[in-house]
Design an enzyme around this catalytic site. Sequence first.
Site, PDB file in Angstrom:
ATOM      1  N   ALA A  14      13.326 -21.534 -18.593  1.00  0.00           N
ATOM      2  CA  ALA A  14      12.696 -22.151 -19.753  1.00  0.00           C
ATOM      3  C   ALA A  14      11.937 -23.376 -19.271  1.00  0.00           C
ATOM      4  O   ALA A  14      12.505 -24.232 -18.585  1.00  0.00           O
ATOM      5  CB  ALA A  14      13.744 -22.540 -20.795  1.00  0.00           C
ATOM      6  N   GLY A  43       9.685 -14.822 -11.719  1.00  0.00           N
ATOM      7  CA  GLY A  43      10.051 -13.426 -11.934  1.00  0.00           C
ATOM      8  C   GLY A  43       9.684 -12.952 -13.328  1.00  0.00           C
ATOM      9  O   GLY A  43       9.043 -11.899 -13.504  1.00  0.00           O
ATOM     10  N   GLU A 139      12.520 -17.966  -5.954  1.00  0.00           N
ATOM     11  CA  GLU A 139      13.229 -18.840  -6.883  1.00  0.00           C
ATOM     12  C   GLU A 139      14.641 -18.330  -7.152  1.00  0.00           C
ATOM     13  O   GLU A 139      15.340 -18.848  -8.013  1.00  0.00           O
ATOM     14  CB  GLU A 139      12.451 -18.979  -8.193  1.00  0.00           C
ATOM     15  CG  GLU A 139      11.180 -19.794  -8.034  1.00  0.00           C
ATOM     16  CD  GLU A 139      10.444 -20.033  -9.335  1.00  0.00           C
ATOM     17  OE1 GLU A 139       9.697 -21.011  -9.407  1.00  0.00           O
ATOM     18  OE2 GLU A 139      10.612 -19.236 -10.288  1.00  0.00           O
ATOM     19  N   ASN A 182      -0.452 -18.395  -1.090  1.00  0.00           N
ATOM     20  CA  ASN A 182      -1.579 -19.287  -1.269  1.00  0.00           C
ATOM     21  C   ASN A 182      -1.691 -20.170  -0.027  1.00  0.00           C
ATOM     22  O   ASN A 182      -0.945 -19.991   0.948  1.00  0.00           O
ATOM     23  CB  ASN A 182      -1.454 -20.104  -2.562  1.00  0.00           C
ATOM     24  CG  ASN A 182      -0.223 -21.001  -2.582  1.00  0.00           C
ATOM     25  OD1 ASN A 182       0.365 -21.313  -1.536  1.00  0.00           O
ATOM     26  ND2 ASN A 182       0.189 -21.415  -3.767  1.00  0.00           N
ATOM     27  N   GLY A 222     -11.323 -16.145  -5.052  1.00  0.00           N
ATOM     28  CA  GLY A 222     -10.820 -14.782  -4.933  1.00  0.00           C
ATOM     29  C   GLY A 222      -9.630 -14.693  -4.005  1.00  0.00           C
ATOM     30  O   GLY A 222      -8.651 -15.419  -4.163  1.00  0.00           O
ATOM     31  N   ASP A 249       1.185 -15.834 -10.448  1.00  0.00           N
ATOM     32  CA  ASP A 249       2.148 -14.793 -10.824  1.00  0.00           C
ATOM     33  C   ASP A 249       1.425 -13.593 -11.427  1.00  0.00           C
ATOM     34  O   ASP A 249       1.789 -12.438 -11.169  1.00  0.00           O
ATOM     35  CB  ASP A 249       3.160 -15.350 -11.824  1.00  0.00           C
ATOM     36  CG  ASP A 249       3.972 -16.495 -11.248  1.00  0.00           C
ATOM     37  OD1 ASP A 249       4.212 -16.498 -10.025  1.00  0.00           O
ATOM     38  OD2 ASP A 249       4.370 -17.384 -12.021  1.00  0.00           O
ATOM     39  N   ALA A 279      -6.514 -15.052 -16.818  1.00  0.00           N
ATOM     40  CA  ALA A 279      -5.355 -15.857 -17.204  1.00  0.00           C
ATOM     41  C   ALA A 279      -5.689 -17.344 -17.280  1.00  0.00           C
ATOM     42  O   ALA A 279      -5.131 -18.060 -18.116  1.00  0.00           O
ATOM     43  CB  ALA A 279      -4.200 -15.622 -16.232  1.00  0.00           C
ATOM     44  N   ARG A 282      -7.005 -19.369 -20.629  1.00  0.00           N
ATOM     45  CA  ARG A 282      -6.147 -19.748 -21.758  1.00  0.00           C
ATOM     46  C   ARG A 282      -5.023 -20.628 -21.241  1.00  0.00           C
ATOM     47  O   ARG A 282      -4.646 -20.555 -20.074  1.00  0.00           O
ATOM     48  CB  ARG A 282      -5.567 -18.493 -22.438  1.00  0.00           C
ATOM     49  CG  ARG A 282      -6.615 -17.646 -23.124  1.00  0.00           C
ATOM     50  CD  ARG A 282      -5.980 -16.619 -24.048  1.00  0.00           C
ATOM     51  NE  ARG A 282      -5.344 -15.556 -23.320  1.00  0.00           N
ATOM     52  CZ  ARG A 282      -5.697 -14.261 -23.410  1.00  0.00           C
ATOM     53  NH1 ARG A 282      -6.687 -13.908 -24.189  1.00  0.00           N
ATOM     54  NH2 ARG A 282      -5.068 -13.343 -22.718  1.00  0.00           N
TER      55      ARG A 282
END
Length: 300
Positions: A14, A43, A139, A182, A222, A249, A279, A282
Amino acid sequence: MYDYDLLVVGSANADLVVGVERRPGAGETVLGGDLAVHPGGKGANQAVAAARLGARTALLARVGDDGHGRLLLDSLRSAGVDTSAVLTGGAPTGVALITVDPSGDNSIVVSPGANARLTEGDVRADVLGAARVVSAQLEIPLETVAAVVRGLPEGTRFVLNPSPPRPLPAEVLAACDPLVVNEHEARVLLGDAETGDDPADWARRLLALGPRSVVVTLGAKGALVCDASGARAVPSVAVAAVDTTGAGDAFTAALAWRLGAGAELAEAAAFAARVGAAAVTRRGAQESYPTAAEVAALDA
Protein backbone atom coordinates in the site's frame (compact mmCIF):
# COMPACT_ATOMS: atom_id res chain seq x y z
CA MET A 1 -2.30 -25.69 -22.40
CA TYR A 2 -1.27 -23.07 -19.88
CA ASP A 3 -3.77 -21.59 -17.42
CA TYR A 4 -1.88 -18.27 -17.37
CA ASP A 5 0.01 -16.23 -19.91
CA LEU A 6 1.96 -14.66 -17.05
CA LEU A 7 2.57 -15.50 -13.41
CA VAL A 8 4.07 -12.66 -11.39
CA VAL A 9 5.90 -13.58 -8.19
CA GLY A 10 6.55 -10.49 -6.13
CA SER A 11 5.53 -7.73 -3.79
CA ALA A 12 2.25 -6.03 -2.97
CA ASN A 13 2.35 -2.74 -1.04
CA ALA A 14 0.00 0.00 0.00
CA ASP A 15 1.47 3.36 -1.04
CA LEU A 16 0.72 6.07 1.55
CA VAL A 17 1.37 9.41 -0.11
CA VAL A 18 1.44 12.90 1.44
CA GLY A 19 2.19 16.10 -0.45
CA VAL A 20 4.46 18.55 1.41
CA GLU A 21 5.79 22.02 0.68
CA ARG A 22 9.23 20.70 1.57
CA ARG A 23 10.49 17.45 2.94
CA PRO A 24 11.43 17.55 6.65
CA GLY A 25 14.98 17.55 7.89
CA ALA A 26 16.26 15.52 10.83
CA GLY A 27 14.14 16.09 13.92
CA GLU A 28 11.75 18.39 12.03
CA THR A 29 7.96 18.18 11.70
CA VAL A 30 6.17 19.68 8.69
CA LEU A 31 2.49 19.77 7.80
CA GLY A 32 1.33 18.04 4.64
CA GLY A 33 -1.76 17.62 2.54
CA ASP A 34 -4.38 14.91 2.76
CA LEU A 35 -3.17 11.32 2.89
CA ALA A 36 -3.74 9.35 -0.32
CA VAL A 37 -3.59 5.54 -0.25
CA HIS A 38 -2.88 3.69 -3.50
CA PRO A 39 -2.31 0.01 -4.34
CA GLY A 40 1.32 -0.59 -5.30
CA GLY A 41 4.33 -2.86 -5.02
CA LYS A 42 6.29 -3.99 -8.06
CA GLY A 43 4.70 -7.43 -8.18
CA ALA A 44 1.13 -6.20 -7.93
CA ASN A 45 1.89 -3.41 -10.40
CA GLN A 46 3.19 -5.86 -12.99
CA ALA A 47 0.21 -8.16 -12.54
CA VAL A 48 -2.30 -5.33 -12.97
CA ALA A 49 -0.46 -3.94 -15.99
CA ALA A 50 -0.46 -7.31 -17.77
CA ALA A 51 -4.10 -8.03 -16.96
CA ARG A 52 -5.17 -4.60 -18.26
CA LEU A 53 -3.53 -5.48 -21.57
CA GLY A 54 -5.56 -8.69 -21.77
CA ALA A 55 -3.06 -11.25 -20.48
CA ARG A 56 -4.33 -14.12 -18.37
CA THR A 57 -2.41 -13.17 -15.25
CA ALA A 58 -1.91 -14.56 -11.74
CA LEU A 59 0.02 -13.18 -8.77
CA LEU A 60 1.92 -15.15 -6.14
CA ALA A 61 2.45 -12.78 -3.22
CA ARG A 62 1.68 -12.28 0.47
CA VAL A 63 -0.41 -9.55 2.08
CA GLY A 64 -1.57 -8.96 5.64
CA ASP A 65 -5.02 -9.73 6.96
CA ASP A 66 -5.81 -6.03 7.16
CA GLY A 67 -7.37 -3.12 5.31
CA HIS A 68 -4.33 -2.53 3.11
CA GLY A 69 -4.36 -6.17 2.08
CA ARG A 70 -8.02 -5.95 1.14
CA LEU A 71 -7.32 -2.78 -0.87
CA LEU A 72 -4.68 -4.63 -2.87
CA LEU A 73 -6.83 -7.70 -3.44
CA ASP A 74 -9.73 -5.55 -4.63
CA SER A 75 -7.46 -3.68 -7.07
CA LEU A 76 -5.98 -6.89 -8.44
CA ARG A 77 -9.34 -8.56 -8.91
CA SER A 78 -10.93 -5.53 -10.53
CA ALA A 79 -8.12 -5.59 -13.12
CA GLY A 80 -8.77 -9.28 -13.81
CA VAL A 81 -5.78 -10.77 -11.96
CA ASP A 82 -6.22 -14.28 -10.53
CA THR A 83 -5.46 -13.89 -6.81
CA SER A 84 -5.92 -17.52 -5.77
CA ALA A 85 -2.15 -17.78 -5.09
CA VAL A 86 -2.01 -14.60 -2.97
CA LEU A 87 -1.37 -15.63 0.63
CA THR A 88 -2.74 -13.74 3.62
CA GLY A 89 -1.31 -13.24 7.09
CA GLY A 90 2.00 -13.62 8.88
CA ALA A 91 2.64 -9.87 9.07
CA PRO A 92 0.99 -6.57 8.17
CA THR A 93 0.72 -5.72 4.48
CA GLY A 94 3.82 -4.01 3.11
CA VAL A 95 3.65 -0.23 3.13
CA ALA A 96 5.55 2.53 1.33
CA LEU A 97 5.50 5.90 3.14
CA ILE A 98 5.99 8.59 0.51
CA THR A 99 6.34 12.36 0.82
CA VAL A 100 6.24 14.41 -2.39
CA ASP A 101 7.25 18.07 -2.72
CA PRO A 102 5.87 20.52 -5.32
CA SER A 103 8.71 19.76 -7.76
CA GLY A 104 7.77 16.06 -7.74
CA ASP A 105 10.82 14.94 -5.76
CA ASN A 106 9.96 12.31 -3.20
CA SER A 107 11.29 10.52 -0.15
CA ILE A 108 10.21 6.93 0.44
CA VAL A 109 10.45 4.59 3.41
CA VAL A 110 9.32 1.02 2.76
CA SER A 111 8.16 -1.41 5.43
CA PRO A 112 8.24 -4.78 3.61
CA GLY A 113 5.85 -6.42 6.08
CA ALA A 114 4.24 -9.52 4.56
CA ASN A 115 6.45 -9.28 1.44
CA ALA A 116 9.44 -10.33 3.55
CA ARG A 117 7.47 -13.39 4.68
CA LEU A 118 6.97 -14.77 1.18
CA THR A 119 9.26 -17.78 1.61
CA GLU A 120 10.70 -20.58 -0.46
CA GLY A 121 8.00 -22.86 0.95
CA ASP A 122 5.31 -20.62 -0.54
CA VAL A 123 6.53 -21.28 -4.09
CA ARG A 124 4.05 -23.85 -5.38
CA ALA A 125 5.02 -26.16 -8.23
CA ASP A 126 1.45 -26.35 -9.52
CA VAL A 127 1.26 -22.56 -9.86
CA LEU A 128 4.66 -22.31 -11.60
CA GLY A 129 3.67 -25.09 -13.97
CA ALA A 130 0.46 -23.32 -14.97
CA ALA A 131 2.21 -20.29 -16.50
CA ARG A 132 3.87 -19.75 -19.86
CA VAL A 133 6.09 -16.97 -18.44
CA VAL A 134 7.10 -16.19 -14.84
CA SER A 135 8.17 -12.67 -13.86
CA ALA A 136 9.82 -11.62 -10.59
CA GLN A 137 11.47 -8.63 -8.87
CA LEU A 138 13.54 -8.20 -5.71
CA GLU A 139 11.05 -6.64 -3.27
CA ILE A 140 10.69 -10.17 -1.88
CA PRO A 141 13.52 -12.29 -0.41
CA LEU A 142 16.19 -13.26 -2.93
CA GLU A 143 16.02 -16.81 -1.58
CA THR A 144 12.40 -16.97 -2.72
CA VAL A 145 13.34 -15.78 -6.21
CA ALA A 146 16.03 -18.47 -6.33
CA ALA A 147 13.41 -21.07 -5.32
CA VAL A 148 11.24 -19.90 -8.22
CA VAL A 149 14.15 -20.41 -10.61
CA ARG A 150 14.84 -23.91 -9.27
CA GLY A 151 11.16 -24.82 -9.60
CA LEU A 152 10.63 -23.62 -13.18
CA PRO A 153 9.34 -26.37 -15.46
CA GLU A 154 11.12 -27.05 -18.72
CA GLY A 155 10.10 -24.50 -21.33
CA THR A 156 8.83 -21.83 -18.92
CA ARG A 157 10.41 -18.45 -19.56
CA PHE A 158 11.73 -16.38 -16.63
CA VAL A 159 11.88 -12.57 -16.65
CA LEU A 160 13.56 -10.66 -13.82
CA ASN A 161 13.66 -6.98 -12.96
CA PRO A 162 16.32 -6.84 -10.20
CA SER A 163 14.80 -3.94 -8.27
CA PRO A 164 15.90 -2.89 -5.75
CA PRO A 165 19.23 -4.03 -7.24
CA ARG A 166 21.69 -6.29 -5.49
CA PRO A 167 24.26 -8.89 -6.59
CA LEU A 168 22.58 -11.99 -8.02
CA PRO A 169 23.63 -15.64 -7.70
CA ALA A 170 24.71 -17.44 -10.85
CA GLU A 171 21.65 -19.73 -10.89
CA VAL A 172 19.30 -16.74 -10.99
CA LEU A 173 21.29 -14.89 -13.65
CA ALA A 174 21.43 -18.00 -15.85
CA ALA A 175 17.63 -18.30 -15.85
CA CYS A 176 16.90 -14.70 -16.89
CA ASP A 177 15.49 -14.37 -20.40
CA PRO A 178 15.64 -11.42 -20.21
CA LEU A 179 17.19 -9.57 -17.31
CA VAL A 180 15.44 -6.16 -17.38
CA VAL A 181 17.33 -3.20 -15.88
CA ASN A 182 17.34 0.58 -15.89
CA GLU A 183 20.56 2.61 -15.76
CA HIS A 184 20.83 2.56 -11.96
CA GLU A 185 20.20 -1.18 -11.75
CA ALA A 186 22.73 -1.87 -14.50
CA ARG A 187 25.43 0.08 -12.67
CA VAL A 188 24.78 -1.75 -9.38
CA LEU A 189 24.85 -5.20 -11.02
CA LEU A 190 28.04 -4.41 -12.90
CA GLY A 191 29.60 -3.28 -9.63
CA ASP A 192 31.73 -0.71 -11.38
CA ALA A 193 31.58 3.04 -10.79
CA GLU A 194 33.25 3.56 -14.17
CA THR A 195 30.62 1.86 -16.30
CA GLY A 196 30.66 4.63 -18.88
CA ASP A 197 27.68 6.11 -20.70
CA ASP A 198 27.01 3.54 -23.44
CA PRO A 199 23.92 1.40 -22.75
CA ALA A 200 25.01 -1.09 -25.41
CA ASP A 201 28.23 -1.64 -23.45
CA TRP A 202 26.24 -2.13 -20.22
CA ALA A 203 24.02 -4.67 -21.97
CA ARG A 204 26.94 -6.65 -23.41
CA ARG A 205 28.71 -6.71 -20.04
CA LEU A 206 25.54 -7.79 -18.27
CA LEU A 207 25.01 -10.54 -20.85
CA ALA A 208 28.51 -11.81 -20.07
CA LEU A 209 27.41 -12.36 -16.45
CA GLY A 210 25.17 -15.23 -17.57
CA PRO A 211 21.60 -14.24 -18.51
CA ARG A 212 20.22 -15.47 -21.83
CA SER A 213 19.19 -11.95 -22.83
CA VAL A 214 19.23 -8.40 -21.45
CA VAL A 215 16.93 -5.39 -21.84
CA VAL A 216 18.06 -1.94 -20.70
CA THR A 217 15.21 0.55 -20.31
CA LEU A 218 16.03 4.13 -21.27
CA GLY A 219 12.90 6.08 -20.35
CA ALA A 220 11.72 8.39 -23.11
CA LYS A 221 14.50 7.05 -25.35
CA GLY A 222 12.95 3.57 -25.43
CA ALA A 223 15.12 0.55 -24.67
CA LEU A 224 18.09 -1.48 -25.79
CA VAL A 225 17.94 -5.26 -26.19
CA CYS A 226 20.87 -7.64 -26.26
CA ASP A 227 21.25 -11.37 -26.79
CA ALA A 228 23.68 -13.70 -28.54
CA SER A 229 22.92 -12.00 -31.86
CA GLY A 230 24.01 -8.57 -30.59
CA ALA A 231 22.58 -5.33 -29.24
CA ARG A 232 19.76 -3.32 -30.87
CA ALA A 233 18.08 -0.02 -29.97
CA VAL A 234 14.29 0.06 -29.65
CA PRO A 235 12.63 3.49 -29.90
CA SER A 236 9.64 4.67 -27.89
CA VAL A 237 6.94 7.16 -28.89
CA ALA A 238 6.90 10.82 -27.93
CA VAL A 239 4.32 11.69 -25.25
CA ALA A 240 3.76 14.46 -22.73
CA ALA A 241 4.83 12.78 -19.49
CA VAL A 242 2.74 13.55 -16.42
CA ASP A 243 3.94 10.94 -13.90
CA THR A 244 6.55 8.21 -14.37
CA THR A 245 5.51 6.24 -11.25
CA GLY A 246 5.27 2.54 -12.04
CA ALA A 247 6.11 2.92 -15.72
CA GLY A 248 9.00 0.46 -15.45
CA ASP A 249 6.65 -2.16 -14.01
CA ALA A 250 4.25 -1.64 -16.92
CA PHE A 251 7.15 -2.06 -19.37
CA THR A 252 8.33 -5.32 -17.79
CA ALA A 253 4.82 -6.78 -17.63
CA ALA A 254 4.11 -5.96 -21.28
CA LEU A 255 7.50 -7.34 -22.36
CA ALA A 256 6.97 -10.62 -20.49
CA TRP A 257 3.47 -11.09 -21.92
CA ARG A 258 4.51 -10.46 -25.54
CA LEU A 259 7.52 -12.77 -25.23
CA GLY A 260 5.20 -15.51 -24.00
CA ALA A 261 2.96 -14.89 -27.00
CA GLY A 262 5.90 -15.64 -29.30
CA ALA A 263 7.25 -12.17 -30.12
CA GLU A 264 10.95 -11.71 -30.74
CA LEU A 265 12.86 -9.78 -28.07
CA ALA A 266 13.10 -6.49 -30.01
CA GLU A 267 9.45 -6.67 -31.07
CA ALA A 268 8.29 -7.33 -27.51
CA ALA A 269 10.45 -4.48 -26.18
CA ALA A 270 9.04 -2.08 -28.77
CA PHE A 271 5.50 -2.93 -27.63
CA ALA A 272 6.54 -2.61 -23.98
CA ALA A 273 8.03 0.84 -24.65
CA ARG A 274 4.67 1.99 -26.04
CA VAL A 275 2.89 0.63 -22.97
CA GLY A 276 5.32 2.48 -20.70
CA ALA A 277 4.82 5.66 -22.72
CA ALA A 278 1.03 5.39 -22.37
CA ALA A 279 1.40 4.87 -18.61
CA VAL A 280 3.33 8.10 -18.03
CA THR A 281 0.54 10.21 -19.54
CA ARG A 282 -1.59 9.64 -16.41
CA ARG A 283 -0.91 10.02 -12.72
CA GLY A 284 -0.32 7.11 -10.37
CA ALA A 285 0.91 3.58 -10.93
CA GLN A 286 -1.80 0.95 -11.31
CA GLU A 287 -4.47 3.49 -12.19
CA SER A 288 -2.32 4.75 -15.08
CA TYR A 289 -1.88 1.42 -16.86
CA PRO A 290 -3.39 1.26 -20.37
CA THR A 291 -5.55 -1.31 -22.08
CA ALA A 292 -4.44 -2.84 -25.38
CA ALA A 293 -6.91 -0.54 -27.18
CA GLU A 294 -5.32 2.52 -25.56
CA VAL A 295 -1.87 1.39 -26.65
CA ALA A 296 -3.15 0.92 -30.20
CA ALA A 297 -4.63 4.43 -30.10
CA LEU A 298 -1.23 5.78 -29.02
CA ASP A 299 0.32 4.09 -32.04
CA ALA A 300 -2.24 5.74 -34.31
